[in-house]
Design a protein around this motif. Structure first.
Motif, PDB file in Angstrom:
ATOM      1  N   ALA A 133       0.831  -1.210   0.000  1.00 14.24           N
ATOM      2  CA  ALA A 133       0.000   0.000   0.000  1.00 14.24           C
ATOM      3  C   ALA A 133       0.862   1.256   0.000  1.00 14.24           C
ATOM      4  O   ALA A 133       0.561   2.221  -0.719  1.00 14.24           O
ATOM      5  N   MET A 134       1.935   1.246   0.790  1.00 16.49           N
ATOM      6  CA  MET A 134       2.812   2.406   0.835  1.00 16.49           C
ATOM      7  C   MET A 134       3.522   2.613  -0.504  1.00 16.49           C
ATOM      8  O   MET A 134       3.690   3.748  -0.954  1.00 16.49           O
ATOM      9  N   ASN A 135       3.924   1.541  -1.143  1.00 15.99           N
ATOM     10  CA  ASN A 135       4.548   1.663  -2.459  1.00 15.99           C
ATOM     11  C   ASN A 135       3.561   2.188  -3.489  1.00 15.99           C
ATOM     12  O   ASN A 135       3.921   3.007  -4.339  1.00 15.99           O
ATOM     13  N   LEU A 136       2.336   1.718  -3.432  1.00 11.90           N
ATOM     14  CA  LEU A 136       1.302   2.211  -4.350  1.00 11.90           C
ATOM     15  C   LEU A 136       1.048   3.696  -4.122  1.00 11.90           C
ATOM     16  O   LEU A 136       0.975   4.475  -5.071  1.00 11.90           O
ATOM     17  N   ALA A 137       0.938   4.097  -2.848  1.00  9.03           N
ATOM     18  CA  ALA A 137       0.721   5.510  -2.530  1.00  9.03           C
ATOM     19  C   ALA A 137       1.899   6.364  -2.989  1.00  9.03           C
ATOM     20  O   ALA A 137       1.710   7.462  -3.514  1.00  9.03           O
ATOM     21  N   ALA A 138       3.113   5.863  -2.807  1.00 11.00           N
ATOM     22  CA  ALA A 138       4.296   6.618  -3.239  1.00 11.00           C
ATOM     23  C   ALA A 138       4.327   6.769  -4.753  1.00 11.00           C
ATOM     24  O   ALA A 138       4.699   7.820  -5.279  1.00 11.00           O
ATOM     25  N   ARG A 139       3.914   5.725  -5.452  1.00  6.88           N
ATOM     26  CA  ARG A 139       3.948   5.760  -6.913  1.00  6.88           C
ATOM     27  C   ARG A 139       2.842   6.655  -7.485  1.00  6.88           C
ATOM     28  O   ARG A 139       3.070   7.435  -8.411  1.00  6.88           O
ATOM     29  N   LEU A 140       1.636   6.554  -6.932  1.00  4.55           N
ATOM     30  CA  LEU A 140       0.496   7.282  -7.490  1.00  4.55           C
ATOM     31  C   LEU A 140       0.185   8.580  -6.758  1.00  4.55           C
ATOM     32  O   LEU A 140      -0.614   9.378  -7.239  1.00  4.55           O
ATOM     33  N   GLY A 141       0.803   8.784  -5.589  1.00  2.29           N
ATOM     34  CA  GLY A 141       0.500   9.954  -4.767  1.00  2.29           C
ATOM     35  C   GLY A 141       0.601  11.283  -5.478  1.00  2.29           C
ATOM     36  O   GLY A 141      -0.324  12.094  -5.403  1.00  2.29           O
ATOM     37  N   PRO A 142       1.696  11.552  -6.181  1.00  3.17           N
ATOM     38  CA  PRO A 142       1.800  12.844  -6.858  1.00  3.17           C
ATOM     39  C   PRO A 142       0.708  13.057  -7.910  1.00  3.17           C
ATOM     40  O   PRO A 142       0.139  14.145  -8.012  1.00  3.17           O
ATOM     41  N   GLU A 143       0.405  12.010  -8.649  1.00  2.00           N
ATOM     42  CA  GLU A 143      -0.616  12.117  -9.700  1.00  2.00           C
ATOM     43  C   GLU A 143      -2.008  12.334  -9.117  1.00  2.00           C
ATOM     44  O   GLU A 143      -2.819  13.077  -9.660  1.00  2.00           O
ATOM     45  N   LEU A 144      -2.294  11.676  -7.993  1.00  2.00           N
ATOM     46  CA  LEU A 144      -3.622  11.755  -7.389  1.00  2.00           C
ATOM     47  C   LEU A 144      -3.749  12.848  -6.334  1.00  2.00           C
ATOM     48  O   LEU A 144      -4.834  13.067  -5.811  1.00  2.00           O
ATOM     49  N   GLY A 145      -2.661  13.515  -5.997  1.00  2.00           N
ATOM     50  CA  GLY A 145      -2.703  14.581  -5.001  1.00  2.00           C
ATOM     51  C   GLY A 145      -2.927  14.081  -3.582  1.00  2.00           C
ATOM     52  O   GLY A 145      -3.582  14.736  -2.781  1.00  2.00           O
ATOM     53  N   LEU A 146      -2.372  12.914  -3.253  1.00  2.00           N
ATOM     54  CA  LEU A 146      -2.587  12.347  -1.924  1.00  2.00           C
ATOM     55  C   LEU A 146      -2.055  13.246  -0.813  1.00  2.00           C
ATOM     56  O   LEU A 146      -2.638  13.315   0.266  1.00  2.00           O
ATOM     57  N   ALA A 147      -0.967  13.953  -1.044  1.00  2.00           N
ATOM     58  CA  ALA A 147      -0.400  14.827  -0.015  1.00  2.00           C
ATOM     59  C   ALA A 147      -1.377  15.931   0.381  1.00  2.00           C
ATOM     60  O   ALA A 147      -1.364  16.397   1.524  1.00  2.00           O
ATOM     61  N   ASP A 148      -2.249  16.334  -0.534  1.00  2.00           N
ATOM     62  CA  ASP A 148      -3.222  17.385  -0.230  1.00  2.00           C
ATOM     63  C   ASP A 148      -4.270  16.925   0.777  1.00  2.00           C
ATOM     64  O   ASP A 148      -4.985  17.752   1.353  1.00  2.00           O
TER      65      ASP A 148
END
Length: 123
Positions: free
Chosen positions: A76-91
Motif C-alpha cells: 500500500a505504501m509503495n502504491l501511494a508513493a507511486r500514485l501519490g503525486p498524480e492523485l494529489g494524496l499529499a493534499d
C-alpha cells in the motif's frame, strides 16, 4: 473520477476512513462489477442506510478485512508513493501535530476538523 477510471467507474474501492458515512459513499463510488473492501470500519458502531438493489444492479463484491499482514502495508505504501503525486494524496493531509500534540490531533479528528491528521515526530 470517471476521467481517471472510465465510464464504468473504479474496479476497486477501499474504505479506510473509519467513519460510518464512508460505507455508502464507497458503494456509490465502486464501479459496475467492482470490488469494495471495507478496512476502516472494524471498530465503528452503528448502522447506515444502504440500498441492497445497488449491490445487485452493479454486481458488486463487498468484503471486509482486518489485521492486514506487514506485506500489505508495504504494498500500500509503495502504491501511494507511486500514485501519490498524480492523485494529489499529499493534499489530503490537512493538519500536522508533534508527538506531544496527539490529544489535540485526536480531538480535531473527532470534531471533524481535519481530512487527515498526521503525527509528525520532526515537529
Amino acid at each position: 473520477m470517471l476521467d481517471l477510471c472510465g465510464q464504468t467507474g473504479p474496479d476497486v474501492v477501499v474504505e479506510a476512513a473509519g467513519a460510518l458515512p464512508a460505507f455508502p459513499e464507497g458503494l456509490d463510488l465502486t464501479g459496475a462489477h467492482g470490488r469494495y473492501s471495507v478496512l476502516g470500519l472494524w471498530g465503528a458502531i452503528g448502522t447506515v442506510p444502504v440500498a441492497p438493489r445497488e449491490l445487485t444492479t452493479k454486481n458488486l463484491r463487498v468484503t471486509g478485512a482486518t489485521f492486514p499482514k506487514p506485506k500489505h502495508y508495504y504494498r500500500a505504501m509503495n502504491l501511494a508513493a507511486r500514485l501519490g503525486p498524480e492523485l494529489g494524496l499529499a493534499d489530503l493531509v490537512t493538519h500536522r501535530f508533534p508527538i506531544g500534540g496527539a490529544p489535540e490531533a485526536l480531538a480535531a479528528v473527532k470534531a471533524g476538523e481535519t481530512i487527515k491528521a498526521v503525527i509528525d515526530p520532526s515537529l
